[in-house]
Design a protein around this motif. Structure first.
Motif, PDB file in Angstrom:
ATOM      1  N   ARG A   1      -6.295  12.303   6.042  1.00 47.98           N
ATOM      2  CA  ARG A   1      -6.387  12.256   7.493  1.00 47.98           C
ATOM      3  C   ARG A   1      -6.700  10.837   7.963  1.00 47.98           C
ATOM      4  NH1 ARG A   1      -6.625  16.284  11.076  1.00 47.98           N
ATOM      5  NH2 ARG A   1      -6.998  17.845   9.460  1.00 47.98           N
ATOM      6  N   ARG A   2      -5.939  10.428   8.941  1.00 45.94           N
ATOM      7  CA  ARG A   2      -6.089   9.120   9.587  1.00 45.94           C
ATOM      8  C   ARG A   2      -5.785   7.940   8.657  1.00 45.94           C
ATOM      9  NH1 ARG A   2     -10.580  11.956  11.590  1.00 45.94           N
ATOM     10  NH2 ARG A   2     -10.344  12.524  13.788  1.00 45.94           N
ATOM     11  N   TRP A   3      -5.106   8.183   7.531  1.00 45.14           N
ATOM     12  CA  TRP A   3      -4.716   7.040   6.702  1.00 45.14           C
ATOM     13  C   TRP A   3      -3.669   6.233   7.438  1.00 45.14           C
ATOM     14  CZ3 TRP A   3      -0.184   5.560   3.869  1.00 45.14           C
ATOM     15  CH2 TRP A   3      -0.383   4.501   2.972  1.00 45.14           C
ATOM     16  N   ARG A   4      -3.921   4.943   7.644  1.00 47.03           N
ATOM     17  CA  ARG A   4      -3.057   4.111   8.465  1.00 47.03           C
ATOM     18  C   ARG A   4      -2.077   3.279   7.635  1.00 47.03           C
ATOM     19  NH1 ARG A   4      -4.982   3.434  13.721  1.00 47.03           N
ATOM     20  NH2 ARG A   4      -5.626   5.493  14.426  1.00 47.03           N
ATOM     21  N   GLY A   5      -2.321   3.136   6.323  1.00 47.21           N
ATOM     22  CA  GLY A   5      -1.364   2.397   5.537  1.00 47.21           C
ATOM     23  C   GLY A   5      -1.994   1.296   4.712  1.00 47.21           C
ATOM     24  N   ALA A   6      -1.156   0.315   4.320  1.00 48.59           N
ATOM     25  CA  ALA A   6      -1.589  -0.746   3.429  1.00 48.59           C
ATOM     26  C   ALA A   6      -0.721  -1.980   3.656  1.00 48.59           C
ATOM     27  CB  ALA A   6      -1.483  -0.291   1.971  1.00 48.59           C
ATOM     28  N   ILE A   7      -1.217  -3.112   3.191  1.00 43.59           N
ATOM     29  CA  ILE A   7      -0.463  -4.361   3.154  1.00 43.59           C
ATOM     30  C   ILE A   7      -0.105  -4.627   1.695  1.00 43.59           C
ATOM     31  CG2 ILE A   7      -0.461  -6.825   3.638  1.00 43.59           C
ATOM     32  CD1 ILE A   7      -0.596  -5.145   6.141  1.00 43.59           C
ATOM     33  N   VAL A   8       1.176  -4.859   1.415  1.00 41.95           N
ATOM     34  CA  VAL A   8       1.614  -5.091   0.040  1.00 41.95           C
ATOM     35  C   VAL A   8       2.334  -6.438  -0.038  1.00 41.95           C
ATOM     36  CG1 VAL A   8       1.848  -2.614  -0.394  1.00 41.95           C
ATOM     37  CG2 VAL A   8       3.850  -3.923   0.353  1.00 41.95           C
ATOM     38  N   PRO A   9       2.359  -7.059  -1.217  1.00 40.50           N
ATOM     39  CA  PRO A   9       3.068  -8.333  -1.351  1.00 40.50           C
ATOM     40  C   PRO A   9       4.552  -8.200  -1.006  1.00 40.50           C
ATOM     41  CG  PRO A   9       1.689  -7.920  -3.269  1.00 40.50           C
ATOM     42  CD  PRO A   9       1.697  -6.648  -2.474  1.00 40.50           C
ATOM     43  N   LYS A  10       5.118  -9.254  -0.482  1.00 45.28           N
ATOM     44  CA  LYS A  10       6.533  -9.259  -0.125  1.00 45.28           C
ATOM     45  C   LYS A  10       7.417  -8.952  -1.329  1.00 45.28           C
ATOM     46  CE  LYS A  10      10.037 -12.278   2.001  1.00 45.28           C
ATOM     47  NZ  LYS A  10      10.283 -13.630   2.572  1.00 45.28           N
TER      48      LYS A  10
END
Length: 255
Positions: free
Chosen positions: A185-194
């Motif tokens: 619930r409410r997981w918004r995501g992540a930043i991953v390397p290009k």
């Protein structure tokens, strides 16, 4: 930019009345060259036309003028001094996302996306997705309406509407954003390397069908989708001096 003040311009336009009127006015003023000799493309319309033109004319610089409704990737429309404005423009170079998607009939579909690759539920029930990054499972099960992988250029589009982050232009990262996540619930995501390869496996595909989309190129129903940045392809967008893509992305965060 290293373009001369006497550019060979190819004009393209959306099919709307304002864009077609602008096309007629500019061609009458500056002439029209064929595709094979054009040094720059001037696109008249909105962001949809810009994305279409970038896909069709990879490698050539594209200068857009807004004759549509949404013009984040476009400059203001003006007839006077076009050669000088284009020659002095700032250039942003973008690498697209490469999407590979497998469907129930065993086919594999490839597409490119300048903005984003998205997975969306294609039925009444929420999608169930397993997420892997570079071959490592990072989330066993995401129950959601969908998920988005976007470039910095696309981070102000669907990604931002889904409460994803705005990424600085030139940053070597991609945003992975959930659409209406239910579990977790409410997981918004992540930043991953290009450089990362992000894979989605669709769980319970018969009960919970999912479609995949790359800048409007849709595939359905999918069993799995992989996406990664494609560094061998470059798209070039031109912006008025002082109004480049980096400045536009910065302004979007303070409105």
């Amino acid at each position: 930019m290293s373009l001369s003040a006497h550019l060979k311009i190819r004009f393209v336009a959306a099919g709307t009345e304002p864009a077609q009127a602008a096309l007629a006015e500019l061609v009458a003023r500056y002439g029209q060259v064929s595709r094979d000799v054009a040094e720059v493309i001037v696109a008249l319309g909105g962001d949809g036309l810009m994305l279409q033109t970038l896909h069709e004319r990879a490698g050539l610089p594209i200068y857009g003028m807004n004759c549509g409704t949404i013009g984040f990737l476009m400059n203001d429309y003006a007839v006077e001094g076009l050669h000088a404005r284009v020659a002095a423009a700032e250039e942003a170079v973008l690498n697209p996302l490469a999407m590979r998607a497998g469907t129930e009939d065993g086919q594999v579909h490839d597409a490119l996306a300048i903005n984003d690759v998205s997975l969306l539920r294609a039925g009444p029930q929420a999608a169930k997705l397993r997420i892997s990054v570079n071959g490592v499972v990072r989330m066993d099960e995401l129950v959601c309406d969908g998920a988005i992988v976007c470039t910095p250029a696309g981070s102000t589009a669907y990604n931002y509407s889904a409460h994803g982050p705005i990424l600085p232009i030139g940053s070597d990262v991609l945003a992975l954003t959930a659409v209406a996540a239910f579990r977790p619930r409410r997981w918004r995501g992540a930043i991953v390397p290009k450089s990362a390869t992000v894979r989605f496996d669709v769980l319970e595909p018969e009960k919970r069908p999912v479609m995949a989309d790359a800048d409007g190129r849709s595939v359905r129903p999918v069993l799995w989708v992989e996406t990664r940045s494609e560094p061998t392809i470059s798209h070039r967008i031109l912006f008025e001096t002082g109004h480049g893509l980096g400045e536009r992305l910065m302004r979007e965060q303070f409105v």
